[in-house]
Design a protein around this motif. Sequence first.
Motif, PDB file in Angstrom:
ATOM      1  N   ILE A 220       0.853  -1.195   0.000  1.00  0.00           N
ATOM      2  CA  ILE A 220       0.000   0.000   0.000  1.00  0.00           C
ATOM      3  C   ILE A 220       0.888   1.244   0.000  1.00  0.00           C
ATOM      4  CG2 ILE A 220      -0.256  -0.162   2.541  1.00  0.00           C
ATOM      5  CD1 ILE A 220      -3.139   0.950   2.090  1.00  0.00           C
ATOM      6  N   ILE A 228       9.074   7.608   9.908  1.00  0.00           N
ATOM      7  CA  ILE A 228       8.891   6.161  10.073  1.00  0.00           C
ATOM      8  C   ILE A 228       7.777   5.791  11.044  1.00  0.00           C
ATOM      9  CG2 ILE A 228      11.250   5.551   9.473  1.00  0.00           C
ATOM     10  CD1 ILE A 228      11.717   5.450  12.598  1.00  0.00           C
ATOM     11  N   GLY A 232       6.504   3.111   8.940  1.00  0.00           N
ATOM     12  CA  GLY A 232       6.854   3.728   7.660  1.00  0.00           C
ATOM     13  C   GLY A 232       5.688   3.789   6.696  1.00  0.00           C
TER      14      GLY A 232
ATOM     15  N   ASP B  16       9.632  -7.582   2.461  1.00  0.00           N
ATOM     16  CA  ASP B  16       8.967  -6.762   1.442  1.00  0.00           C
ATOM     17  C   ASP B  16       8.571  -5.448   2.101  1.00  0.00           C
ATOM     18  OD1 ASP B  16       7.303  -5.513  -0.330  1.00  0.00           O
ATOM     19  OD2 ASP B  16       6.038  -7.263  -0.726  1.00  0.00           O
ATOM     20  N   VAL B  18       8.228  -2.583   0.202  1.00  0.00           N
ATOM     21  CA  VAL B  18       7.866  -1.687  -0.906  1.00  0.00           C
ATOM     22  C   VAL B  18       6.786  -0.723  -0.415  1.00  0.00           C
ATOM     23  CG1 VAL B  18       6.918  -1.566  -3.245  1.00  0.00           C
ATOM     24  CG2 VAL B  18       8.427  -3.459  -2.601  1.00  0.00           C
ATOM     25  N   TYR B  19       6.955   0.549  -0.695  1.00  0.00           N
ATOM     26  CA  TYR B  19       6.069   1.656  -0.291  1.00  0.00           C
ATOM     27  C   TYR B  19       6.197   2.047   1.174  1.00  0.00           C
ATOM     28  CZ  TYR B  19       3.947   1.128  -4.839  1.00  0.00           C
ATOM     29  OH  TYR B  19       3.753   1.060  -6.183  1.00  0.00           O
ATOM     30  N   MET B  20       7.076   1.411   1.910  1.00  0.00           N
ATOM     31  CA  MET B  20       7.308   1.874   3.282  1.00  0.00           C
ATOM     32  C   MET B  20       8.385   2.956   3.238  1.00  0.00           C
ATOM     33  SD  MET B  20       7.043  -1.480   5.636  1.00  0.00           S
ATOM     34  CE  MET B  20       5.740  -2.671   5.392  1.00  0.00           C
ATOM     35  N   MET B  21       8.158   3.983   4.057  1.00  0.00           N
ATOM     36  CA  MET B  21       8.988   5.176   3.905  1.00  0.00           C
ATOM     37  C   MET B  21      10.382   5.048   4.516  1.00  0.00           C
ATOM     38  SD  MET B  21       6.177   8.176   4.398  1.00  0.00           S
ATOM     39  CE  MET B  21       5.033   7.257   5.374  1.00  0.00           C
ATOM     40  N   CYS B  22      11.303   5.824   3.942  1.00  0.00           N
ATOM     41  CA  CYS B  22      12.665   5.950   4.445  1.00  0.00           C
ATOM     42  C   CYS B  22      12.630   6.483   5.877  1.00  0.00           C
ATOM     43  CB  CYS B  22      13.437   6.920   3.544  1.00  0.00           C
ATOM     44  SG  CYS B  22      14.999   7.485   4.198  1.00  0.00           S
ATOM     45  N   PRO B  23      13.399   6.008   6.813  1.00  0.00           N
ATOM     46  CA  PRO B  23      14.482   5.025   6.667  1.00  0.00           C
ATOM     47  C   PRO B  23      14.084   3.608   7.093  1.00  0.00           C
ATOM     48  CG  PRO B  23      14.772   6.197   8.732  1.00  0.00           C
ATOM     49  CD  PRO B  23      13.465   6.665   8.142  1.00  0.00           C
ATOM     50  N   MET B  24      12.888   3.150   6.728  1.00  0.00           N
ATOM     51  CA  MET B  24      12.465   1.801   7.101  1.00  0.00           C
ATOM     52  C   MET B  24      13.415   0.745   6.551  1.00  0.00           C
ATOM     53  SD  MET B  24      10.031   1.748   9.225  1.00  0.00           S
ATOM     54  CE  MET B  24       9.604   0.017   9.209  1.00  0.00           C
ATOM     55  N   LEU B  27      16.090   0.375   9.103  1.00  0.00           N
ATOM     56  CA  LEU B  27      15.585  -0.200  10.362  1.00  0.00           C
ATOM     57  C   LEU B  27      15.303  -1.690  10.193  1.00  0.00           C
ATOM     58  CD1 LEU B  27      13.178   2.614  11.638  1.00  0.00           C
ATOM     59  CD2 LEU B  27      15.531   2.173  12.290  1.00  0.00           C
ATOM     60  N   MET B  45      13.232  -5.948  -0.361  1.00  0.00           N
ATOM     61  CA  MET B  45      12.533  -5.405  -1.538  1.00  0.00           C
ATOM     62  C   MET B  45      12.043  -4.006  -1.174  1.00  0.00           C
ATOM     63  SD  MET B  45      10.477  -8.925  -2.012  1.00  0.00           S
ATOM     64  CE  MET B  45       9.348  -8.524  -3.318  1.00  0.00           C
TER      65      MET B  45
END
Lengths: 400, 85
Positions: A220, A228, A232, B16, B18-24, B27, B45
């Motif tokens: 999503i 974060i 995040g 995975d 994908v679409y999780m924001m920096c700096p995830m 982390l 990913m």
Amino acid sequence: MKMCYFDHAATNPLHPEVLESMMPFFKEEFGNALSVYDLGMHAREAVEHARAEVAALINAKPGTIVFTSSGVEANNFALRGAAIARKQQGNHVIVSKAEHHSVLNSARFLEKQGFVVTYLPVDNHGLVAPDLLKKSIINETVLISITHASREIGTVEPIKELSAVAKERGVAFHTDAIASTGNIPVDVQDLGVDMLSMTGHQMYGPKGIGALYIREGTRIAPLIYGGIQEGGRRAGTENVAYVVGMGRAAQLAREEMNDRMEHVRKLRDRLVQGIAGIPNVYLTGHPENRLPNHASFVVEFIEGEAMLLMLAMKGIYTASGSACSSKALKSSPVLLSLGVPTALAQGSIVFTLGRGNTEEEVDFALAEFPQIVSKLRAMSPFANKGWDYGTKNDTCYVGG
Amino acid sequence: MTLKFVEGIKADVTADIVYMMCPMHLLKLDELIRELDKGQVLEIMTDYDGAMEDIPAWCSRTGNEFIGIEETEEYYKFYIRKLTD
């Protein structure tokens, strides 16, 4: 004048224990949940405890809960975020015509971004047919969103069957469970959904806080960019007090669910039975598969707003259509989607009961409401000669 | 640092994000590498472009091996071999 609050679909009063749980986080426990010193750690622990409570209410893992500023944000996040994350796979989205504005308007936004949206019709009780959903899925379909329970007509959709259809075709499935979570059992494993929206103030928690359940492995795109927070996925300093309040509300809802349901169901049935005696008043929504606290009607020859205001003058608070449609004096799209003629849809009146309501309050409403209907009909130019609905048929909209 | 592009690397653990924001990405890397045994491979990913600098730099700073990157249409796959205890 005693207040009889029968508009729990609009909002619930804050549970006193919820308020109590929130207070320290407005005062001495004001830390930022991302700060690494003890004040921040307290806030983090409180947020994670609340997350676990919200997760427990819907039988989910805590890590699948993302807090938002409202249920509406959760719906926007699900629709826009999930569609955008899948745009390489396809550009087709399916929603029902009986969705809340936050879903319908998100779908319209997606249309402007190049998505094609199918607005599924519902039957005269507001139900989406699994067969019709199956036929509407094409190779390009990437997302389906169907509400779990309607705020306006109370109908509870067969989400388990609908999500199974989506799963068969590998399409992500979201449900708007804002009206149902905390009020009836909601189990994301049983429902088989990938995303589920909920809000704090529909379960005696505070306004200004909601959450989106996102099944593990569901991609999503964020709606709000930043840091974060929330794994995040949703940026912005966590609203710790409100998160805590929603967590406590979820815990109380889980513990008191059966008692609350039993209480409101009894009152609702008494109300429906009493109102059924008024001529030319029809129950909307499904007669059985509906929220236990929900009684919605259309009243011939008069306007919902007039009924609502006259009831309010007696201290009886109700709704006419959704809170949004009511304010705009607009015919409810949900009622129109059931096939209710436009003129009749203007006569919508919705009673939604809560844990604080009593039998005496219901009896008071039952004593006042028929008089208000009679008074307004005496002023209505249509009451004597009736309406020509044009396309009205015998099977439309009437619940029973 | 020159980026090394690879194909068909088999990972022991995949994240995975994908679409999780920096700096995830950093982390998650830090969190998951602890769960791996020495010699095992982690696959991350992510769609975050900045990871192309951050992940190799993290590997060099922590003494782990940056195996390489595989690019797909939507995201990148980063491969890291755990070399530390």
